[in-house]
Design a protein around this motif. Structure first.
Motif, PDB file in Angstrom:
ATOM      1  N   GLU A  85       0.810  -1.221   0.000  1.00 49.71           N
ATOM      2  CA  GLU A  85       0.000   0.000   0.000  1.00 49.71           C
ATOM      3  C   GLU A  85       0.846   1.275   0.000  1.00 49.71           C
ATOM      4  OE1 GLU A  85      -3.323   2.476   0.111  1.00 49.71           O
ATOM      5  OE2 GLU A  85      -3.365   0.301  -0.117  1.00 49.71           O
ATOM      6  N   TYR A  86       1.949   1.280   0.726  1.00 48.80           N
ATOM      7  CA  TYR A  86       2.659   2.532   0.974  1.00 48.80           C
ATOM      8  C   TYR A  86       4.053   2.646   0.361  1.00 48.80           C
ATOM      9  CZ  TYR A  86      -1.028   3.474   4.338  1.00 48.80           C
ATOM     10  OH  TYR A  86      -2.250   3.696   4.923  1.00 48.80           O
ATOM     11  N   LYS A  87       4.606   1.587  -0.202  1.00 48.07           N
ATOM     12  CA  LYS A  87       6.008   1.646  -0.628  1.00 48.07           C
ATOM     13  C   LYS A  87       6.265   2.699  -1.706  1.00 48.07           C
ATOM     14  CE  LYS A  87       6.003  -2.058  -4.012  1.00 48.07           C
ATOM     15  NZ  LYS A  87       6.405  -3.407  -4.304  1.00 48.07           N
ATOM     16  N   GLU A  88       5.365   2.846  -2.657  1.00 53.26           N
ATOM     17  CA  GLU A  88       5.619   3.815  -3.728  1.00 53.26           C
ATOM     18  C   GLU A  88       5.569   5.256  -3.208  1.00 53.26           C
ATOM     19  OE1 GLU A  88       4.081   5.046  -8.166  1.00 53.26           O
ATOM     20  OE2 GLU A  88       3.472   3.108  -7.351  1.00 53.26           O
ATOM     21  N   ARG A  89       4.568   5.580  -2.408  1.00 57.50           N
ATOM     22  CA  ARG A  89       4.460   6.940  -1.864  1.00 57.50           C
ATOM     23  C   ARG A  89       5.646   7.277  -0.972  1.00 57.50           C
ATOM     24  NH1 ARG A  89      -1.402   7.468   0.686  1.00 57.50           N
ATOM     25  NH2 ARG A  89      -0.762   9.598   1.058  1.00 57.50           N
ATOM     26  N   LEU A  90       6.030   6.320  -0.126  1.00 59.28           N
ATOM     27  CA  LEU A  90       7.181   6.566   0.749  1.00 59.28           C
ATOM     28  C   LEU A  90       8.475   6.650  -0.053  1.00 59.28           C
ATOM     29  CD1 LEU A  90       6.325   4.345   3.850  1.00 59.28           C
ATOM     30  CD2 LEU A  90       6.291   6.844   3.709  1.00 59.28           C
TER      31      LEU A  90
ATOM     32  N   GLN B  79      13.948   0.686   2.720  1.00 60.37           N
ATOM     33  CA  GLN B  79      14.081  -0.596   3.412  1.00 60.37           C
ATOM     34  C   GLN B  79      14.279  -0.370   4.918  1.00 60.37           C
ATOM     35  OE1 GLN B  79      17.157  -3.110   1.821  1.00 60.37           O
ATOM     36  NE2 GLN B  79      16.737  -4.758   3.261  1.00 60.37           N
ATOM     37  N   ASN B  80      15.138   0.578   5.270  1.00 59.21           N
ATOM     38  CA  ASN B  80      15.358   0.895   6.687  1.00 59.21           C
ATOM     39  C   ASN B  80      14.078   1.396   7.348  1.00 59.21           C
ATOM     40  OD1 ASN B  80      18.040   0.199   6.431  1.00 59.21           O
ATOM     41  ND2 ASN B  80      18.748   2.298   6.235  1.00 59.21           N
ATOM     42  N   THR B  81      13.300   2.165   6.594  1.00 61.39           N
ATOM     43  CA  THR B  81      12.035   2.683   7.108  1.00 61.39           C
ATOM     44  C   THR B  81      11.091   1.538   7.441  1.00 61.39           C
ATOM     45  OG1 THR B  81      12.247   4.742   5.854  1.00 61.39           O
ATOM     46  CG2 THR B  81      10.023   4.104   6.548  1.00 61.39           C
ATOM     47  N   PHE B  82      10.927   0.607   6.513  1.00 61.64           N
ATOM     48  CA  PHE B  82      10.014  -0.507   6.764  1.00 61.64           C
ATOM     49  C   PHE B  82      10.518  -1.423   7.882  1.00 61.64           C
ATOM     50  CE2 PHE B  82       8.033   0.301   2.494  1.00 61.64           C
ATOM     51  CZ  PHE B  82       6.771   0.579   2.996  1.00 61.64           C
TER      52      PHE B  82
ATOM     53  N   LYS C 216       9.639  -3.193  13.386  1.00 56.56           N
ATOM     54  CA  LYS C 216      10.144  -3.370  14.752  1.00 56.56           C
ATOM     55  C   LYS C 216       9.349  -2.573  15.785  1.00 56.56           C
ATOM     56  CE  LYS C 216      14.971  -4.493  13.829  1.00 56.56           C
ATOM     57  NZ  LYS C 216      16.368  -4.026  13.943  1.00 56.56           N
ATOM     58  N   ASN C 217       8.797  -1.441  15.366  1.00 57.60           N
ATOM     59  CA  ASN C 217       8.157  -0.538  16.321  1.00 57.60           C
ATOM     60  C   ASN C 217       6.637  -0.474  16.236  1.00 57.60           C
ATOM     61  OD1 ASN C 217      10.575   0.648  17.656  1.00 57.60           O
ATOM     62  ND2 ASN C 217      11.047   1.237  15.568  1.00 57.60           N
TER      63      ASN C 217
END
Length: 181
Positions: free
Chosen positions: A27-32, A51-54, A59-60
């Protein structure tokens, strides 16, 4: 809103987390990605930061309280990851962050993944001259068409301050473009 609460519950439930997370990425990978790309400018770097963001989101997610929308929370993580990334890159090259960003914009012509024309390169160079906060506000408002209240939620700044930042950014960009002709 109920759908988002249900989705967050699925992300926080160990039995549904993996499937829900795949859906979240889809859902969000392209926008991010494009938000990050506007900050780091280089495709490979944007992929790394995404990748670090996801990873950070995964993790959080259990500590996500729902004080903001899920998207705003992820956008904030992506923004912070991108800023941290470019600051580390600049530091590793022993240059000021503004000099590093100017260097990045100078290399856009040779970037296989950048398909902009000359005016887009001039715009990117103009944006790179702005202070970091103005860059973020300008990119979110101009390119992402975000509303000030969304940007406020992501950057944790007042709407009035954001409007002022955007106004100053636009004026500086106009002057830069005028002087580059």
């Amino acid at each position: 809103m109920t759908d988002e609460i249900t989705f967050i519950n699925q992300l926080q439930d160990a039995s549904t987390k993996e499937i829900a997370f795949k859906s979240l990425i889809s859902e969000y990978k392209e926008r991010l990605y494009w938000h990050i790309r506007k900050i780091v400018l280089i495709h490979a770097d944007a992929d790394d930061v995404l990748q670090n963001t996801f990873i950070k989101v995964f993790k959080n997610i259990d500590s996500f309280k729902g004080d903001s929308k899920l998207f705003s929370w992820m956008y904030r993580i992506a923004t912070n990851e991108a800023i941290t990334f470019i600051n580390k890159k600049a530091k590793s090259k022993s240059v000021d962050i503004n000099d590093y960003q100017q260097e990045l914009t100078s290399n856009l012509n040779g970037d296989y993944w950048f398909n902009g024309d000359e005016i887009q390169i001039i715009l990117q160079k103009a944006i790179a001259t702005l202070p970091q906060q103005q860059q973020l506000v300008f990119n979110m408002k101009y390119f992402d068409n975000m509303k000030y209240n969304q940007i406020s939620e992501i950057l944790n700044l007042s709407v009035g301050g954001l409007k002022a930042s955007y106004h100053h950014a636009v004026k500086k960009i106009e002057v830069y473009i005028k002087n580059s002709n």
